[in-house]
Write an enzyme that holds these catalytic residues in place. Structure first.
Site, mmCIF file in Angstrom:
data_model
loop_
_atom_site.group_PDB
_atom_site.id
_atom_site.type_symbol
_atom_site.label_atom_id
_atom_site.label_comp_id
_atom_site.label_asym_id
_atom_site.label_seq_id
_atom_site.Cartn_x
_atom_site.Cartn_y
_atom_site.Cartn_z
ATOM 1 N N GLU A 220 0.849 -1.179 0.000
ATOM 2 C CA GLU A 220 0.000 0.000 0.000
ATOM 3 C C GLU A 220 0.886 1.231 0.000
ATOM 4 O O GLU A 220 2.111 1.121 0.147
ATOM 5 C CB GLU A 220 -0.957 -0.005 1.197
ATOM 6 C CG GLU A 220 -0.264 0.003 2.547
ATOM 7 C CD GLU A 220 -1.209 -0.294 3.705
ATOM 8 O OE1 GLU A 220 -2.158 -1.087 3.535
ATOM 9 O OE2 GLU A 220 -0.996 0.263 4.786
ATOM 10 N N HIS A 258 -4.093 3.194 8.277
ATOM 11 C CA HIS A 258 -2.825 2.691 8.806
ATOM 12 C C HIS A 258 -1.868 3.863 9.032
ATOM 13 O O HIS A 258 -1.777 4.755 8.195
ATOM 14 C CB HIS A 258 -2.172 1.722 7.815
ATOM 15 C CG HIS A 258 -2.840 0.392 7.746
ATOM 16 N ND1 HIS A 258 -2.799 -0.400 6.622
ATOM 17 C CD2 HIS A 258 -3.565 -0.295 8.659
ATOM 18 C CE1 HIS A 258 -3.474 -1.514 6.845
ATOM 19 N NE2 HIS A 258 -3.957 -1.468 8.073
#
Lengths: 301, 392
Positions: A220, A258
């Site tokens: 990511e 995150h």
């Protein structure tokens, strides 16, 4: 074979008497994991009970290891105490620490990482779903599950899965299983900016594992760990790799859930990661639904 | 979390990082009084909003500029009067602008040279890095691009901290001499102490100015804090100004949801941060625009799902909703029940596409079907994204 853990790995859980730790300790026992001990300071002498299982709880990791022979630890300790819990496991000489805890301050992890240099312990995470090496029983039971991943979606097989995020890993694992293949080991390395084990570290382990035939690498936005892994893979990886990167549409400067998922100063973009992975010969899926097909394409199946 | 300029000054004062004399004012009278106390040849008054481009911004009442230099204290008072209570539009605020509640009044110091100085958490090395340059007052990324040799970097050992030789290296590298060299050394040590003590992930001073008298002062600063460490810095957390935040994000925080508002018209509700990002990407890939990032987390309750659904439905930009759930441990039926409960309360005003997979998925799908609501089912994420885009 598998990487990091197998059905014989003896596991202890730090924070087993907490709600979250206890729930997942129970699920790991159901899965057939050799979960042999729990650690909660002040609760030594008690037992963690789940169904027919009775797991002894110790005050310290060192005691738990000496009494049970555990070599791996799962950390379910709340963030303010998690760094200390990791270091306790390191000092006790555990081979593998898997830190599930989300929300550990970055400065704490920075110190932990520095102190761990030169130690024999490998850290996976923090803020990760953990590790699963599927077993050969019904619903893949009989293997080793450390962490919070759903066991039943797995199947014993030869695909190594590596990812920063939880549900995205489950998507990939589920597709592999639905296609009739299975996994050697699935590793979630976590979504924090400072973690113990990188994409590259796990890629090397899969490359050296005779049982792993193909690899799925999911990344990511944020940092450059995926690029680093791709650069290495281009020259050295002997196995086909399918990939996916999340966050192409994330606005710069915002943390996407995150702590580590942020594009800052033009660095860490999904585009750059996808490019590096494609350049290394990986087949990169455009959406998570395409990960299974990307695997088949890369693998020539 | 962002903080205001006057709050940054408070932190600098606390850690003895020198900055120009100044104070925050909430009324024109206060601003005048502060200017009279500063009593300098040249002073500056700045609107306090969490947005860049203030200097070139325009107030909705027609007044030009959110930053003004002036010589008289009276002018400071009257300019502050034109800013406070007015809405400032800059290139970063969007058309709606931001309401100015406070201004900062400060001494406008003489500048001999502008430097750049920052402490950041470096991911690659897992340690703090100090970045310094003689090319202050400009976009540092452009400097790094055009003249990388003008960017100095010093990495700090996580356990040993900033060392004296590292300070000397930067002083020599920036060409500082005499009293300014000494002053810079003090700024650097105190800035690093601030960074480490408050769990920052970034403190950037641009420009850091050297005055003709050899003083070194922080003129403008940007702070980034580690949200995960705010629990040990309640005084920093108290700086949070929710008036400056996206009201959708404030509402989401109440339900402990991870939400980021975007400009598109297709809202999404997903479990897991990675999957939530991937869902936004899939919407874009199918030709649509995501309205938000929303992660309900791994253990969402019915109340959270309901809260999330209400936030999405109350966003006027949203024209379709996509729910994407991979229930690993999470029960798909909990999500389904949350959605049905929310819709029963508010009514379903928009097309809704739901993709459920995983744990207890049959019961989840049954709950949705039995509700009689006009819900479009989808086989996988790509299919769901296509259907959501087609529904707009």
């Amino acid at each position: 074979m598998s990487i990091l853990v197998n059905e014989d790995t003896k596991v202890l859980v730090q924070g087993i008497t907490g709600g979250f730790g206890g729930r997942h300790a129970g699920l790991s026992l159901d899965y057939g994991t050799a979960l042999v001990a729990g650690v909660t300071p002040g609760k030594g002498g008690q037992n963690f009970e789940h169904g027919d299982h009775k797991v002894p709880v110790y005050d310290t990791v060192a005691e738990a290891m000496a009494e049970t022979g555990a070599t791996a630890s799962a950390i379910f300790v709340p963030p303010p105490f998690a760094a200390d819990a990791i270091l306790e496991a390191v000092e006790a000489g555990v081979d593998l620490v898997v830190a599930i805890t989300e929300g550990i301050p970055v400065m704490d992890m920075m110190r932990v990482k520095e102190i761990m240099k030169g130690s024999k312990t490998r850290l996976i995470g923090p803020n990760c779903p953990g590790i699963v090496t599927p077993g050969t029983g019904p619903d893949s039971t009989g293997g080793c599950r450390i962490g919070i991943a759903p066991g039943y979606i797995h199947k014993k097989g030869t695909v190594g899965v590596l990812s920063r995020s939880g549900t995205l890993t489950y998507e990939a694992v589920w597709q592999v299983t639905q296609l009739g293949y299975g996994q050697s080991t699935c590793v979630g390395i976590g979504g924090d900016p400072i973690n113990g084990t990188s994409h590259l570290d796990v890629l090397k382990l899969f490359n050296d594992d005779p049982e792993t035939e193909a690899i799925i690498m999911i990344g990511e936005i944020g940092g450059s760990a995926e690029e680093e892994a791709a650069e290495w893979a281009k020259e050295f990886c002997k196995k086909p790799i399918a990939g996916f990167i999340a966050g192409a549409t994330a606005p710069p400067g915002r943390r996407m859930g995150h702590a580590g998922a942020i594009v800052s100063g033009g660095k860490g973009t999904a585009e750059a990661k996808k490019e590096a992975m494609a350049d290394a010969g990986m087949v990169v899926a455009e959406t998570p639904s395409g990960i299974g097909q990307a695997l088949l394409d890369a693998w020539g199946k | 979390m962002n903080i205001h300029e006057y709050q940054a000054k408070e932190l600098f004062d606390r850690f003895e990082v020198p900055s120009p004399r100044g104070q925050m004012a909430e009324t024109a009278e206060e601003a005048l009084k502060i200017a009279q106390e500063i009593n300098s040849d040249l002073m500056v008054v700045k609107a306090q909003v969490h947005a860049g481009g203030r200097g070139k911004g325009t107030f909705k009442n027609g007044f030009e500029g959110g930053v003004h230099l002036t010589k008289s204290a009276e002018d400071i008072g009257s300019i502050a009067g034109k800013m406070i209570g007015q809405t400032l539009v800059t290139k970063q605020t969007g058309e709606e602008g931001k309401l100015v509640r406070k201004v900062m009044v400060a001494d406008a110091v003489d500048i001999k040279h502008e430097y750049y100085l920052a402490v950041l958490m470096d991911r690659e090395t897992s340690r703090p890095v100090i970045v310094a340059s003689t090319e202050g007052g400009m976009d540092i990324e452009e400097v790094a691009e055009s003249s990388p040799e003008k960017i100095l970097r010093v990495f700090i050992h996580p356990l040993a901290g900033l060392q004296a030789h590292q300070v000397r290296k930067l002083i020599v590298g920036l060409g500082l001499k005499g009293p300014a060299a000494k002053a810079f050394g003090k700024v650097l040590k105190n800035l690093y102490r601030l960074f480490a003590s408050l769990d920052c992930d970034m403190v950037e001073i641009n420009p850091l100015v050297e005055t003709p008298d050899g003083e070194v002062l922080a003129l403008d600063a940007k702070f980034g804090f580690d949200d995960n460490a705010l629990y040990r810095h309640p005084e920093v957390e108290a700086y949070r100004d929710i008036e400056e935040e996206d009201p959708r994000e404030v509402a989401a925080a109440e339900f402990d949801l991870s939400y980021i508002g975007l400009d598109g018209n297709i809202a999404c509700l997903v479990n897991g941060a990675g999957l939530a990002m991937a869902t936004m990407d899939a919407i874009k890939f199918s030709g649509g625009d995501p309205a938000n990032f929303l992660d309900v987390g791994g253990g969402a309750t019915e109340a959270q799902v309901k809260g999330a659904f209400n936030i999405i439905q109350s966003d006027p930009k949203v024209e379709a909703i996509l729910i994407n759930i991979f229930g690993g441990i999470m029960d798909c039926n909990v999500i389904a029940q949350g959605v049905v409960a929310a819709v029963k309360e508010t009514g379903l005003k928009l097309p809704l596409v739901v993709r459920l997979e995983g744990n207890n998925v049959a019961a989840g799908r049954e709950t949705l079907t039995a509700s009689g609501l006009a819900i479009t089912g989808a086989d996988d994420l790509a299919d769901a994204a296509k259907k959501a885009v087609a529904a707009v």
